[in-house]
Design an enzyme around this catalytic site. Structure first.
Site, PDB file in Angstrom:
ATOM      1  N   LYS A 126       0.545  -1.161   0.642  1.00 57.97           N
ATOM      2  CA  LYS A 126      -0.117   0.217  -0.126  1.00 57.97           C
ATOM      3  C   LYS A 126       1.092   1.149  -0.008  1.00 57.97           C
ATOM      4  O   LYS A 126       0.439   2.203  -0.356  1.00 57.97           O
ATOM      5  CB  LYS A 126      -1.000  -0.046   1.662  1.00 57.97           C
ATOM      6  CG  LYS A 126      -0.741  -0.075   2.480  1.00 57.97           C
ATOM      7  CD  LYS A 126      -1.603  -0.082   3.422  1.00 57.97           C
ATOM      8  CE  LYS A 126      -0.831  -0.382   4.886  1.00 57.97           C
ATOM      9  NZ  LYS A 126      -1.730  -0.549   6.039  1.00 57.97           N
ATOM     10  N   ARG A 183      -8.425  -1.640  16.164  1.00 57.18           N
ATOM     11  CA  ARG A 183      -9.086  -1.148  14.992  1.00 57.18           C
ATOM     12  C   ARG A 183      -9.749  -2.083  14.797  1.00 57.18           C
ATOM     13  O   ARG A 183     -10.820  -2.374  15.074  1.00 57.18           O
ATOM     14  CB  ARG A 183      -7.424  -1.244  13.923  1.00 57.18           C
ATOM     15  CG  ARG A 183      -7.890   0.245  12.977  1.00 57.18           C
ATOM     16  CD  ARG A 183      -6.691   0.274  12.450  1.00 57.18           C
ATOM     17  NE  ARG A 183      -6.725  -0.962  10.982  1.00 57.18           N
ATOM     18  CZ  ARG A 183      -5.562  -1.674  10.808  1.00 57.18           C
ATOM     19  NH1 ARG A 183      -4.830   0.142  10.219  1.00 57.18           N
ATOM     20  NH2 ARG A 183      -5.393  -2.364   9.374  1.00 57.18           N
TER      21      ARG A 183
HETATM   22  C1  LIG Z   1      -0.104  -1.380   6.583  1.00 61.86           C
HETATM   23  C2  LIG Z   1      -0.791  -3.518   7.300  1.00 61.86           C
HETATM   24  C3  LIG Z   1      -0.006  -3.906   7.723  1.00 61.86           C
HETATM   25  C4  LIG Z   1       1.365  -3.857   7.157  1.00 61.86           C
HETATM   26  O1  LIG Z   1       1.973  -2.736   8.261  1.00 61.86           O
HETATM   27  P1  LIG Z   1       3.178  -2.126   8.384  1.00 61.86           P
HETATM   28  O2  LIG Z   1       3.919  -1.842   9.712  1.00 61.86           O
HETATM   29  O3  LIG Z   1       4.003  -1.385   7.078  1.00 61.86           O
HETATM   30  O4  LIG Z   1       4.448  -3.843   7.993  1.00 61.86           O
HETATM   31  C5  LIG Z   1      -0.787  -5.507   7.801  1.00 61.86           C
HETATM   32  N1  LIG Z   1      -1.830  -5.516   7.909  1.00 61.86           N
HETATM   33  C6  LIG Z   1      -2.245  -4.440   7.470  1.00 61.86           C
HETATM   34  C7  LIG Z   1      -4.149  -5.255   7.631  1.00 61.86           C
HETATM   35  C8  LIG Z   1      -2.193  -3.074   7.165  1.00 61.86           C
HETATM   36  O5  LIG Z   1      -3.270  -2.685   7.065  1.00 61.86           O
END
Ligand SMILES: *Cc1c(COP(=O)(O)O)cnc(C)c1O
Length: 354
Positions: free
Chosen positions: A37, A132
């Site tokens: 992302k 979350r």
């Molecule tokens: C963004 C995200 C991740 C990745 O997190 P990082 O801290 O960048 O490794 C993993 N799982 C979900 C659901 C996310 O939204």
């Protein structure tokens, strides 16, 4: 020379980081889902990840997944934000797997999957304290009972997210709990879960200090692959590159000026009352990057100069002992927030380094 500001992206360093992560996690039979992302599904970045050996790409936005698919990047695609009810058609069409927390959405996915004659896989996200996304543990059995009735949906796994909103650590206790929930689900419903996804780049601390991997067999990594840090304490990971991304801007003014503003103080351009320390005369430089381009609070100069502040189009620097001249290029490291803003910014050119 490209026009400034530009973001230089070193694909070899990203590939190397992904290889390092695979080595660390695969050692314990944990598969790595690379989260694209922050790179907006940029095909060059996705290709570097696959070259490293990554097989599964996750993104929070379906448009990024579509971008990678259209570039013929061959991977298993996971939508990692719960699908929008208004978007289930594209989700079923383009994502192999989606992360889910709402029955209303799962029902809509089931209906759409039936229409498209597809079995859509879902990973059910469980709320384990970070507050979350996720289903509360006490509701899991009831929800799964409903999910298993949809013949166009496959309950492919479960997962949990940590250290994103509540700042909760994915420690051994949380991982034990997730493993236990997986075991219970498999026993109660007599099914096998293919994926038990234990977290994100905040899980390195657990990996290093774990006493039991349990049933965790998947991890979703973004920031650590790109910036080479774990995210609980922003500690650099040994053997990873922290400088895969470089923001480059150019000096547009360089002068000796008094460090204190002169006149009656009121709000600055961003509604803040600025505060300044009197350091006498100072060698100051202005770089042609501003808040319109990137979150300047997340920039760290690579040379010994200080960022004093900025406005929409300027970064004001204390040049210290550096003899900065108009036209000089200044390189900055970026934190996650600055990287995200630079990637999404149309005024920052992306330059790929092979
Ligand atoms: C963004 C995200 C991740 C990745 O997190 P990082 O801290 O960048 O490794 C993993 N799982 C979900 C659901 C996310 O939204």
């Amino acid at each position: 020379m490209p026009k400034t500001p530009y973001l230089e992206i070193d694909l070899q360093k990203i590939k190397h980081n992904a290889q390092m992560a695979l080595k660390m996690w695969n050692k314990y039979n944990i598969d790595v889902m690379a989260i694209t992302k922050v790179g907006l599904g940029e095909p060059y970045i996705a290709t570097a990840l696959l070259d490293a050996g990554i097989k599964m790409l996750g993104d929070s936005r379906i448009k990024n997944i579509i971008r990678m698919k259209k570039a013929n990047i061959d991977a298993t695609y996971v939508l990692i934000r719960t699908p929008f009810l208004s978007d289930v058609k594209r989700v079923v069409k383009y994502a192999d797997i989606s992360l889910n927390t709402e029955m209303k959405v799962i029902k809509a996915l089931a209906k759409e999957a039936k229409k498209q004659n597809i079995k859509h896989k879902i990973i059910l996200m469980l709320e384990m304290g970070d507050r979350r996304e996720g289903i509360l543990p006490e509701n899991i059995e009831k929800e799964i009972r409903t999910i298993l009735k949809f013949d166009s949906i496959e309950l492919y796994g479960i997962g949990a997210n940590f250290a994103c909103f509540g700042g909760i650590k994915p420690n051994q206790e949380k991982m034990n709990h997730l493993s236990l929930l997986a075991k219970t689900i498999e026993n109660v419903f007599d099914i096998e879960l293919s994926i038990i996804s234990g977290g994100n780049s905040a899980n390195y601390n657990w990996l290093e200090n774990h006493t039991n991997i349990g049933k965790i067999n998947n991890i979703r990594l973004g920031e650590s692959l790109f910036l080479g840090v774990e995210t609980l304490y922003k500690k650099s990971l040994g053997g990873f590159f922290q400088d895969s991304f470089t923001l480059v801007g150019e000096v547009i003014e360089s002068k000796i000026k008094p460090s204190l503003p002169n006149g009656e103080i009121a709000l600055n351009a961003f509604g803040e009352i600025p505060h300044f320390e009197d350091k006498g005369l100072m060698h100051r430089a202005i770089v042609g990057i501003g808040r319109e381009d990137v979150d300047i609070n997340g920039l760290i100069p690579r040379i010994d100069i200080d960022i004093l502040g900025g406005s929409s189009d300027h970064i004001i620097l204390d040049a210290k002992k550096e003899n900065l001249k108009v036209g000089n290029l200044i390189e900055f490291d970026l934190n996650y927030s600055a990287l995200l803003s630079a990637m999404t910014s149309s005024s920052v050119k992306k330059v790929f380094k092979e």
